[in-house]
Design an enzyme around this catalytic site. Structure first.
Site, PDB file in Angstrom:
ATOM      1  N   CYS A 220       0.885  -1.395  -0.038  1.00  0.00           N
ATOM      2  CA  CYS A 220      -0.019  -0.137  -0.052  1.00  0.00           C
ATOM      3  C   CYS A 220       0.944   1.250   0.019  1.00  0.00           C
ATOM      4  CB  CYS A 220      -0.767   0.012   1.103  1.00  0.00           C
ATOM      5  SG  CYS A 220      -0.235  -0.047   2.692  1.00  0.00           S
ATOM      6  N   THR A 221       1.936   1.094   0.712  1.00  0.00           N
ATOM      7  CA  THR A 221       2.904   2.271   0.938  1.00  0.00           C
ATOM      8  C   THR A 221       3.560   2.623  -0.620  1.00  0.00           C
ATOM      9  OG1 THR A 221       3.539   2.108   2.956  1.00  0.00           O
ATOM     10  CG2 THR A 221       5.048   3.127   1.922  1.00  0.00           C
TER      11      THR A 221
END
Length: 448
Positions: A220-221
């Site tokens: 997600c980062t």
């Protein structure tokens, strides 16, 4: 290749007295010392043994290793390195000059050392270590690895162990491994050297847990909120490559592939106003390379060469049978420590036993494969799996991958039974198999 301090000023004249330049070595080779055995031979024939030995050096410590080996009396040396010289190498790889940029590291380094040390013959190989077959490695007496890739180290380790034949003593090739380590924020102030006598002592695979797996960054980062240049590179490496597939298969050693990733990461950085994405950083992140320190490389290369000299001359006991692992730390001071790393009976390369592996049989085969990549003792990237009577999943060739792909969605408990053995292969290990004996989790057995 190696990364020591660049030589400044005029280059010293070549050593031109072949008969007297080895006097300091002969003092060691021709005189018994406190650690030599009673059978230690000081005759001319014994001393000339080094003239006939073939030594192979490979990888990131190459410049220092070549210089040290040549000045230690080894006369028949081969070196493998697939890289070409970049401007960024010139501040620490002392065998190269600005006019050498773009040329083969192995070729330039070999010619430079031959000019400086008369009588030594160095044969360069501008290729990957995996490009050479077993017959090539059989010709050497000692192999020294200064590789900056754990995958390449594992491949070399398994290859030399596969060569070992109890009926042919010459098939046992001592492996001397050296490397520098550190954190992405701390550079390479740590290092180690170690000696492996194939099938006899602890091998590099036995010691794999000494190398921590690379720290994972949440997807997600990478996908939404990158904050560091490394995040941009990992995004290009993990997400962009899979989406666009610019080449059939990613080769971390191919400059064209690294360039593609670099350009994608650079554009990603510009989009999120993140600076610091460079080609060298891209290469370092993708290959998990620790930035090198000149002094650390010099110390580790010298240690590796010292072990080669001891094995060749028997003037002192080498690392290997008792203490086989030397650790060096230069963070705050200079500290070294040697110890014996024990051989593992369940080592997938040199051991004989299958490892017990507890697994949740409700895992899908896909989830199980992903968990193997996270295990410290495995660190596999593209594993293929076979059971005793059938194949569960094969990464290649394409026909087998397509045939076994449906199994990825099936549960482990549907494919194998409790107590069954599986064999896991990975490109990083060549032909070596990980052997696991599956043990279903207690909770599942209680329900069953």
């Amino acid at each position: 290749m190696s990364q020591p301090v660049m030589v400044a000023g005029p280059i010293p004249a070549p050593i031109s007295e072949p008969d007297s330049k080895w006097t300091y070595l002969d003092n060691v080779r021709r005189n018994k010392g406190p650690y030599t055995s009673e059978e230690f031979d000081t005759s001319d024939e014994a001393v000339s043994t080094m003239d006939r030995l073939k030594v192979l050096g490979a990888g990131g410590l190459g410049c220092e290793l070549l210089k040290d080996l040549a000045l230690s009396g080894f006369k028949d040396i081969h070196v493998i390195d697939m890289d070409t010289i970049d401007v960024s190498n010139l501040n620490r790889q002392f065998l190269f000059r600005h006019s050498d940029v773009g040329k083969s590291k192995a070729e330039v380094a070999a010619r430079f050392v031959e000019k400086r040390v008369k009588g030594v013959s160095i044969t360069p190989h501008n290729c990957k270590i995996q490009d050479k077959d077993e017959d090539f490695y059989m010709q050497f007496n000692i192999v020294i690895c200064g590789l900056d890739s754990i995958e390449a180290r594992r491949w070399m380790n398994s290859t030399l162990i596969n060569l070992a034949d109890p009926e042919n003593p010459e098939s046992y090739k001592p492996l001397i491994d050296g490397g520098t380590e550190g954190l992405s924020t701390q550079l390479g102030f740590k290092g180690q050297s170690r000696v492996v006598f194939p099938t006899i002592t602890s091998c590099l695979e036995c010691q794999l847990d000494m190398h921590a797996p690379r720290q994972a960054v949440p997807l997600c980062t990478l996908a939404t909120i990158p904050r560091q240049p490394e995040h941009c590179i990992e995004w290009a490496h993990i997400i962009a490559w899979e989406q666009e597939k610019p080449f059939p298969k990613l080769d971390n050693d191919d400059p064209e592939h690294i360039t593609w990733l670099y350009k994608k990461a650079l554009a990603r950085g510009e989009e999120f106003k993140i600076s610091g994405v460079t080609y060298s950083l891209t290469q370092g992140v993708v290959k998990n390379i620790i930035p090198a320190i000149a002094s650390t490389n010099a110390i580790i290369a010298a240690s590796c060469c010292n072990e080669a000299f001891k094995i060749a001359t028997q003037t002192n006991p080498s690392l290997g049978f008792e203490e086989n692992y030397m650790m060096y730390s230069g963070n705050d001071s200079i500290y070294t420590y040697t110890f014996k790393h024990e051989k593992k009976d369940d080592c997938p390369v040199c051991g004989q036993l299958a490892r017990d592996l507890e697994v949740d049989p409700n895992f899908t085969l896909q989830e199980f494969i992903e968990s193997l990549a996270e295990r410290a003792e495995a660190q596999l990237k593209k594993p293929s799996i076979r059971a005793e009577s059938h194949t569960l999943y094969m990464q290649s060739p394409v026909s087998l991958e397509e045939m076994t792909r449906p199994n990825l969605k099936k549960k482990i408990g549907e494919l194998v039974g409790n107590g069954d053995e599986i064999a896991v292969t990975d490109p990083s290990l060549g032909t070596v198999n990980f052997k696991y004996k599956l043990k279903f989790s207690k909770a599942y057995r209680a329900v069953a």
